[in-house]
Design a protein around this motif. Structure first.
Motif, PDB file in Angstrom:
ATOM      1  N   GLU A 158       0.826  -1.217   0.000  1.00  0.00           N
ATOM      2  CA  GLU A 158       0.000   0.000   0.000  1.00  0.00           C
ATOM      3  C   GLU A 158       0.851   1.254   0.000  1.00  0.00           C
ATOM      4  OE1 GLU A 158      -2.653  -0.141   3.232  1.00  0.00           O
ATOM      5  OE2 GLU A 158      -4.305  -0.915   2.022  1.00  0.00           O
ATOM      6  N   MET A 159       2.066   1.166   0.566  1.00  0.00           N
ATOM      7  CA  MET A 159       2.929   2.344   0.558  1.00  0.00           C
ATOM      8  C   MET A 159       3.334   2.723  -0.860  1.00  0.00           C
ATOM      9  SD  MET A 159       5.432   1.940   3.745  1.00  0.00           S
ATOM     10  CE  MET A 159       4.788   1.564   5.334  1.00  0.00           C
ATOM     11  N   VAL A 160       3.249   1.797  -1.810  1.00  0.00           N
ATOM     12  CA  VAL A 160       3.518   2.135  -3.204  1.00  0.00           C
ATOM     13  C   VAL A 160       2.243   2.596  -3.892  1.00  0.00           C
ATOM     14  CG1 VAL A 160       4.364   1.281  -5.398  1.00  0.00           C
ATOM     15  CG2 VAL A 160       5.375   0.473  -3.293  1.00  0.00           C
ATOM     16  N   THR A 161       1.136   1.857  -3.685  1.00  0.00           N
ATOM     17  CA  THR A 161      -0.065   2.155  -4.467  1.00  0.00           C
ATOM     18  C   THR A 161      -0.749   3.438  -4.004  1.00  0.00           C
ATOM     19  OG1 THR A 161      -1.355   0.767  -3.009  1.00  0.00           O
ATOM     20  CG2 THR A 161      -0.496  -0.241  -4.984  1.00  0.00           C
ATOM     21  N   ARG A 162      -0.658   3.756  -2.679  1.00  0.00           N
ATOM     22  CA  ARG A 162      -1.351   4.960  -2.213  1.00  0.00           C
ATOM     23  C   ARG A 162      -0.797   6.235  -2.844  1.00  0.00           C
ATOM     24  NH1 ARG A 162      -2.145   3.873   4.203  1.00  0.00           N
ATOM     25  NH2 ARG A 162      -4.168   2.889   4.108  1.00  0.00           N
ATOM     26  N   PRO A 163       0.523   6.500  -2.775  1.00  0.00           N
ATOM     27  CA  PRO A 163       1.010   7.714  -3.439  1.00  0.00           C
ATOM     28  C   PRO A 163       0.831   7.682  -4.944  1.00  0.00           C
ATOM     29  CG  PRO A 163       2.798   6.607  -2.296  1.00  0.00           C
ATOM     30  CD  PRO A 163       1.586   5.840  -2.020  1.00  0.00           C
ATOM     31  N   LEU A 164       0.921   6.490  -5.547  1.00  0.00           N
ATOM     32  CA  LEU A 164       0.725   6.398  -7.002  1.00  0.00           C
ATOM     33  C   LEU A 164      -0.675   6.851  -7.366  1.00  0.00           C
ATOM     34  CD1 LEU A 164       2.273   5.327  -9.511  1.00  0.00           C
ATOM     35  CD2 LEU A 164       0.910   3.287  -9.295  1.00  0.00           C
ATOM     36  N   SER A 165      -1.686   6.331  -6.641  1.00  0.00           N
ATOM     37  CA  SER A 165      -3.053   6.690  -7.010  1.00  0.00           C
ATOM     38  C   SER A 165      -3.340   8.147  -6.679  1.00  0.00           C
ATOM     39  CB  SER A 165      -4.055   5.774  -6.313  1.00  0.00           C
ATOM     40  OG  SER A 165      -4.043   6.009  -4.938  1.00  0.00           O
ATOM     41  N   LEU A 166      -2.784   8.660  -5.560  1.00  0.00           N
ATOM     42  CA  LEU A 166      -2.972  10.080  -5.232  1.00  0.00           C
ATOM     43  C   LEU A 166      -2.445  10.964  -6.350  1.00  0.00           C
ATOM     44  CD1 LEU A 166      -1.920  10.874  -1.560  1.00  0.00           C
ATOM     45  CD2 LEU A 166      -4.105  11.221  -2.600  1.00  0.00           C
ATOM     46  N   ALA A 167      -1.219  10.647  -6.805  1.00  0.00           N
ATOM     47  CA  ALA A 167      -0.570  11.495  -7.811  1.00  0.00           C
ATOM     48  C   ALA A 167      -1.315  11.420  -9.129  1.00  0.00           C
ATOM     49  CB  ALA A 167       0.880  11.073  -7.989  1.00  0.00           C
ATOM     50  N   ILE A 168      -1.628  10.188  -9.585  1.00  0.00           N
ATOM     51  CA  ILE A 168      -2.239  10.053 -10.902  1.00  0.00           C
ATOM     52  C   ILE A 168      -3.647  10.639 -10.904  1.00  0.00           C
ATOM     53  CG2 ILE A 168      -2.881   8.419 -12.698  1.00  0.00           C
ATOM     54  CD1 ILE A 168      -0.068   8.266 -12.522  1.00  0.00           C
ATOM     55  N   ARG A 169      -4.374  10.502  -9.765  1.00  0.00           N
ATOM     56  CA  ARG A 169      -5.758  10.997  -9.740  1.00  0.00           C
ATOM     57  C   ARG A 169      -5.789  12.498  -9.966  1.00  0.00           C
ATOM     58  NH1 ARG A 169      -7.126   9.254  -5.013  1.00  0.00           N
ATOM     59  NH2 ARG A 169      -7.928   7.319  -5.845  1.00  0.00           N
ATOM     60  N   LEU A 170      -5.002  13.221  -9.163  1.00  0.00           N
ATOM     61  CA  LEU A 170      -5.019  14.684  -9.277  1.00  0.00           C
ATOM     62  C   LEU A 170      -4.511  15.122 -10.651  1.00  0.00           C
ATOM     63  CD1 LEU A 170      -5.416  17.381  -8.003  1.00  0.00           C
ATOM     64  CD2 LEU A 170      -3.199  17.225  -6.977  1.00  0.00           C
ATOM     65  N   PHE A 171      -3.388  14.532 -11.084  1.00  0.00           N
ATOM     66  CA  PHE A 171      -2.806  14.923 -12.373  1.00  0.00           C
ATOM     67  C   PHE A 171      -3.789  14.677 -13.497  1.00  0.00           C
ATOM     68  CE2 PHE A 171      -0.817  12.667 -15.982  1.00  0.00           C
ATOM     69  CZ  PHE A 171      -0.364  13.770 -16.669  1.00  0.00           C
ATOM     70  N   ALA A 172      -4.408  13.471 -13.534  1.00  0.00           N
ATOM     71  CA  ALA A 172      -5.243  13.109 -14.674  1.00  0.00           C
ATOM     72  C   ALA A 172      -6.501  13.953 -14.724  1.00  0.00           C
ATOM     73  CB  ALA A 172      -5.611  11.632 -14.600  1.00  0.00           C
ATOM     74  N   ASN A 173      -7.078  14.293 -13.553  1.00  0.00           N
ATOM     75  CA  ASN A 173      -8.276  15.119 -13.568  1.00  0.00           C
ATOM     76  C   ASN A 173      -8.001  16.476 -14.186  1.00  0.00           C
ATOM     77  OD1 ASN A 173     -10.927  14.308 -12.241  1.00  0.00           O
ATOM     78  ND2 ASN A 173      -9.403  13.282 -11.021  1.00  0.00           N
ATOM     79  N   ILE A 174      -6.915  17.121 -13.750  1.00  0.00           N
ATOM     80  CA  ILE A 174      -6.636  18.470 -14.227  1.00  0.00           C
ATOM     81  C   ILE A 174      -6.220  18.441 -15.689  1.00  0.00           C
ATOM     82  CG2 ILE A 174      -5.299  20.524 -13.773  1.00  0.00           C
ATOM     83  CD1 ILE A 174      -7.294  19.682 -11.631  1.00  0.00           C
ATOM     84  N   PHE A 175      -5.397  17.439 -16.034  1.00  0.00           N
ATOM     85  CA  PHE A 175      -4.896  17.321 -17.406  1.00  0.00           C
ATOM     86  C   PHE A 175      -6.051  17.061 -18.367  1.00  0.00           C
ATOM     87  CE2 PHE A 175      -2.519  14.649 -20.542  1.00  0.00           C
ATOM     88  CZ  PHE A 175      -1.713  15.662 -21.004  1.00  0.00           C
ATOM     89  N   ALA A 176      -6.964  16.127 -17.995  1.00  0.00           N
ATOM     90  CA  ALA A 176      -8.105  15.826 -18.850  1.00  0.00           C
ATOM     91  C   ALA A 176      -9.004  17.041 -18.990  1.00  0.00           C
ATOM     92  CB  ALA A 176      -8.885  14.655 -18.278  1.00  0.00           C
ATOM     93  N   GLY A 177      -9.140  17.812 -17.908  1.00  0.00           N
ATOM     94  CA  GLY A 177      -9.956  19.008 -17.982  1.00  0.00           C
ATOM     95  C   GLY A 177      -9.391  20.017 -18.961  1.00  0.00           C
ATOM     96  N   GLU A 178      -8.060  20.178 -18.938  1.00  0.00           N
ATOM     97  CA  GLU A 178      -7.467  21.166 -19.851  1.00  0.00           C
ATOM     98  C   GLU A 178      -7.599  20.694 -21.293  1.00  0.00           C
ATOM     99  OE1 GLU A 178      -3.637  22.306 -18.614  1.00  0.00           O
ATOM    100  OE2 GLU A 178      -4.472  23.485 -16.965  1.00  0.00           O
TER     101      GLU A 178
END
Lengths: 227, 73
Positions: A158-178
């Protein structure tokens, strides 16, 4: 969407800087710092308008922390993450893109995966440190049995998957919006992007809240009794 | 190879959107159930609904990132 890259060679390695992300990130940080300094410069028992506004913001964070059963000592990290992410997301809707730079464009800094990954790693370091300070070695392994060892391995994963999902979630939402706004601009430049931009303002608030809530959940599960 | 990458990008975003659509649909169903049984919890339930919808929407966006990486190889 390319970034404005700048290469520096340092001891045989090449460091690449995304200059547009750095500019917009510092812009967001400076605005927040000026706001914070102006709000806390003249504190009084009878609050003025600005101080009352900031106190209501802090009450919001205290209420959220109280509802999630987390100690109030973690408010500084949570509050600064929320305010920074919210301001950074909303900056994408400002007309900063009119300013021409060499390549790429000035938009919200959270559309760069490096920034969101850095914030996610800060959260990882923070909650692991908080858990170790609270529980010592029991943070990794609470009881020495078969289930305990399996759970410890799952938590290590979980120490790997938690930061991975946090980072990708925020990045992908903003990137897809732009990208959505850009596509709508290409279809019809006058009124087509307007509803999508309104939706992006909603997404900015929701994503900042999601990042904050998940951080609180991770910290409280690391420092709580059962984890 | 180029065409295969484009096909893969289409498949990735398509299946990702199926999952996220199902997730947001179930979340909306739960919100409707809760509000029609107890209209007074509407405001509180809507906050949780937005949080859950954002979390399940993120799954489609993971697929979007994969599709984008496939297209920009």
């Amino acid at each position: 969407m390319e970034h404005w890259l700048y290469n520096i060679s340092f001891a045989g390695h090449t460091l690449t800087f995304n200059l547009d992300t750095i500019f917009t990130m510092w812009f967001a940080m400076i605005v927040l710092l000026i706001f914070a300094i102006a709000a806390t410069r003249k504190l009084s028992l009878v609050p003025g308008k600005l101080q009352a506004f900031c106190e209501s913001i802090m009450h919001f964070f205290w209420n959220v922390m109280g509802s999630m059963n987390t100690a109030k000592q973690h408010v500084p990290l949570i509050a600064s993450l929320f305010l920074f992410i919210l301001f950074a997301n909303l900056m994408g809707q400002l007309p900063l893109r009119i300013i021409h730079i060499k390549s790429g464009e000035l938009a919200s800094p959270t559309n760069d995966v490096n920034l969101t990954a850095a914030m996610a790693i800060i959260v990882l370091i923070y909650y692991v440190t908080a858990g170790i300070m609270k529980k010592g070695f029991k943070f990794f392994l609470h009881d020495f049995s078969f289930t305990g060892i399996v759970m410890a391995l799952v938590e290590l994963l979980e120490m790997v998957t938690r930061p991975l999902s946090l980072a990708i979630r925020l990045f992908a939402n903003i990137f897809a919006g732009e990208i959505l706004v850009t596509i709508a601009l290409g279809a019809c430049a006058y009124f087509a992007p307007l509803p999508i931009m309104l939706f992006e303002i909603l997404v900015a608030f929701i994503q900042a809240t999601v990042f904050m809530m998940l951080t609180i959940a991770y910290v409280s599960s690391a420092t709580g009794e059962e984890h | 190879m180029e065409q295969l990458a484009q096909l893969g990008a289409g498949i990735a975003i398509g299946f990702g959107a199926v999952g996220a659509g199902l997730g947001i649909g179930f979340a909306t169903k739960g919100l409707m159930d809760a509000v029609s049984r107890q209209p007074e919890v509407a405001g509180k339930a809507f906050g949780f609904f937005l949080l859950g919808a954002a979390l399940s929407e993120a799954c489609a966006l993971y697929a979007f990132v994969i599709a984008f990486l496939l297209l920009n190889k």
